[in-house]
Design an enzyme around this catalytic site. Structure first.
Site, PDB file in Angstrom:
ATOM      1  N   PHE A  23      -7.595   3.422  -3.996  1.00 20.84           N
ATOM      2  CA  PHE A  23      -6.374   2.607  -3.923  1.00 20.84           C
ATOM      3  C   PHE A  23      -6.751   1.232  -3.358  1.00 20.84           C
ATOM      4  CE2 PHE A  23      -2.106   1.352  -3.118  1.00 20.84           C
ATOM      5  CZ  PHE A  23      -1.272   2.247  -3.774  1.00 20.84           C
ATOM      6  N   GLU A  59      -6.070  10.688   1.611  1.00 23.19           N
ATOM      7  CA  GLU A  59      -6.993  11.790   1.278  1.00 23.19           C
ATOM      8  C   GLU A  59      -8.356  11.648   1.968  1.00 23.19           C
ATOM      9  OE1 GLU A  59      -5.164  10.177  -1.327  1.00 23.19           O
ATOM     10  OE2 GLU A  59      -3.710  11.790  -1.089  1.00 23.19           O
ATOM     11  N   ALA A  81      -7.814   0.634   2.276  1.00 27.82           N
ATOM     12  CA  ALA A  81      -7.010  -0.573   2.502  1.00 27.82           C
ATOM     13  C   ALA A  81      -5.548  -0.218   2.287  1.00 27.82           C
ATOM     14  CB  ALA A  81      -7.438  -1.682   1.538  1.00 27.82           C
ATOM     15  N   VAL A  82      -4.757  -0.356   3.349  1.00 24.16           N
ATOM     16  CA  VAL A  82      -3.319  -0.134   3.250  1.00 24.16           C
ATOM     17  C   VAL A  82      -2.662  -1.497   3.485  1.00 24.16           C
ATOM     18  CG1 VAL A  82      -1.390   1.293   3.967  1.00 24.16           C
ATOM     19  CG2 VAL A  82      -3.724   2.136   4.287  1.00 24.16           C
ATOM     20  N   ILE A  83      -1.926  -1.957   2.455  1.00 26.31           N
ATOM     21  CA  ILE A  83      -1.409  -3.335   2.469  1.00 26.31           C
ATOM     22  C   ILE A  83       0.117  -3.287   2.465  1.00 26.31           C
ATOM     23  CG2 ILE A  83      -1.403  -5.542   1.235  1.00 26.31           C
ATOM     24  CD1 ILE A  83      -4.171  -4.765   0.105  1.00 26.31           C
ATOM     25  N   THR A  87       3.673  -1.931  -0.424  1.00 28.04           N
ATOM     26  CA  THR A  87       4.170  -0.559  -0.339  1.00 28.04           C
ATOM     27  C   THR A  87       5.364  -0.483   0.595  1.00 28.04           C
ATOM     28  OG1 THR A  87       3.693   1.693   0.320  1.00 28.04           O
ATOM     29  CG2 THR A  87       2.448  -0.002   1.439  1.00 28.04           C
ATOM     30  N   HIS A  89       6.127   2.373   1.914  1.00 28.75           N
ATOM     31  CA  HIS A  89       5.822   3.400   2.919  1.00 28.75           C
ATOM     32  C   HIS A  89       4.514   3.120   3.655  1.00 28.75           C
ATOM     33  CE1 HIS A  89       4.301   4.831  -0.931  1.00 28.75           C
ATOM     34  NE2 HIS A  89       3.557   5.731  -0.348  1.00 28.75           N
ATOM     35  N   PHE A 114     -13.194   4.806  11.572  1.00 25.81           N
ATOM     36  CA  PHE A 114     -11.995   4.323  10.873  1.00 25.81           C
ATOM     37  C   PHE A 114     -12.267   2.922  10.331  1.00 25.81           C
ATOM     38  CE2 PHE A 114      -7.647   2.482  10.873  1.00 25.81           C
ATOM     39  CZ  PHE A 114      -7.022   3.424  10.079  1.00 25.81           C
ATOM     40  N   ARG A 128     -10.859  -9.826   5.373  1.00 24.53           N
ATOM     41  CA  ARG A 128     -11.547  -8.834   6.217  1.00 24.53           C
ATOM     42  C   ARG A 128     -12.493  -7.941   5.431  1.00 24.53           C
ATOM     43  NH1 ARG A 128      -7.031 -10.565   8.114  1.00 24.53           N
ATOM     44  NH2 ARG A 128      -6.598 -10.629  10.370  1.00 24.53           N
TER      45      ARG A 128
HETATM   46  N1  INI Z   1      -3.072   4.376  -0.308  1.00 21.13           N
HETATM   47  C1  INI Z   1      -3.861   3.402   0.167  1.00 21.13           C
HETATM   48  O1  INI Z   1      -5.038   3.646   0.406  1.00 21.13           O
HETATM   49  N2  INI Z   1      -3.367   2.170   0.398  1.00 21.13           N
HETATM   50  C2  INI Z   1      -2.078   1.844   0.141  1.00 21.13           C
HETATM   51  O2  INI Z   1      -1.677   0.672   0.379  1.00 21.13           O
HETATM   52  C3  INI Z   1      -1.221   2.856  -0.369  1.00 21.13           C
HETATM   53  N3  INI Z   1       0.155   2.564  -0.709  1.00 21.13           N
HETATM   54  O3  INI Z   1       0.457   1.388  -0.870  1.00 21.13           O
HETATM   55  O4  INI Z   1       0.951   3.431  -0.865  1.00 21.13           O
HETATM   56  C4  INI Z   1      -1.764   4.148  -0.589  1.00 21.13           C
HETATM   57  N4  INI Z   1      -0.987   5.138  -1.077  1.00 21.13           N
HETATM   58  C5  INI Z   1      -1.526   6.349  -1.638  1.00 21.13           C
HETATM   59  C6  INI Z   1      -1.782   7.419  -0.601  1.00 21.13           C
HETATM   60  O5  INI Z   1      -2.918   7.113   0.191  1.00 21.13           O
HETATM   61  C7  INI Z   1      -2.042   8.770  -1.265  1.00 21.13           C
HETATM   62  O6  INI Z   1      -3.157   8.658  -2.119  1.00 21.13           O
HETATM   63  C8  INI Z   1      -0.857   9.280  -2.079  1.00 21.13           C
HETATM   64  O7  INI Z   1       0.313   9.268  -1.305  1.00 21.13           O
HETATM   65  C9  INI Z   1      -1.104  10.710  -2.571  1.00 21.13           C
HETATM   66  O8  INI Z   1      -1.255  11.593  -1.461  1.00 21.13           O
END
Ligand code: INI
Length: 157
Positions: A23, A59, A81-83, A87, A89, A114, A128
């Site tokens: 992702f 995961e 990377a969570v942005i 998203t 959530h 981490f 980053r």
């Molecule tokens: N996973 C990420 O690694 N980064 C994100 O920004 C993100 N967003 O935006 O939702 C994200 N979602 C997927 C999540 O990690 C799982 O793979 C999914 O929910 C299935 O379990």
């Protein structure tokens, strides 16, 4: 004073598992490049680094746990990377990811680093992951080496 314990940064002989999320792959592949560079420049041999890919950051911890429990690795590095801008959530994904990684450290006794960016927008993530704020993947590699060596020094090793 008693003992002072410090993990040195000589990576020779260490076996490292990297777990990286697909992702936001444009960012996470740069984190992976940074981590591989960081391990290499501290002496970790290429053949002593295994890389596993997950769909998303949530995961990462189940794979990290399996690798840690295998007994084959000195440390595990999780990269993602969570942005927030992309998203609704963000808070659930980022807090679930960090909790999973922290728990995996404590449950397995293997250092699980981490290396997940949690940013407001893509620009901050780019900065980053090899931009003007450095590369969190490289930093994660250094931390993995330090922690693997520190745990070898501590009582009970
Ligand atoms: N996973 C990420 O690694 N980064 C994100 O920004 C993100 N967003 O935006 O939702 C994200 N979602 C997927 C999540 O990690 C799982 O793979 C999914 O929910 C299935 O379990």
């Amino acid at each position: 004073m008693g003992n002072i314990y410090k993990g040195h940064l000589d990576g020779r002989g260490l076996k490292i598992g990297i777990v990286v999320s697909r992702f936001n792959e444009a960012v996470t592949s740069r984190l992976l490049d940074g981590a591989l560079e960081g391990l290499g420049c501290h002496g970790v041999a290429e053949e002593d680094v295994d890389v596993s890919w997950t769909p998303g950051s949530l995961e990462l911890s189940i794979v990290a746990k399996r690798l840690a429990e295998s007994g084959n690795y000195s440390a595990i590095i999780c990269l993602g990377a969570v942005i927030r801008g992309e998203t609704s959530h963000f808070d659930y994904v980022s807090s679930g990811t960090i909790q999973g990684v922290v728990n995996t450290n404590l449950e397995t006794g293997i250092p699980v680093i981490f290396g997940v960016l949690t940013t407001e927008n893509s620009e901050q993530a780019r900065e980053r992951s090899g931009g003007k704020k450095g590369n969190k993947g490289f930093d994660a590699a250094t931390n993995a080496i330090e922690m693997a060596n520190l745990l070898k020094e501590l009582p009970g090793a």
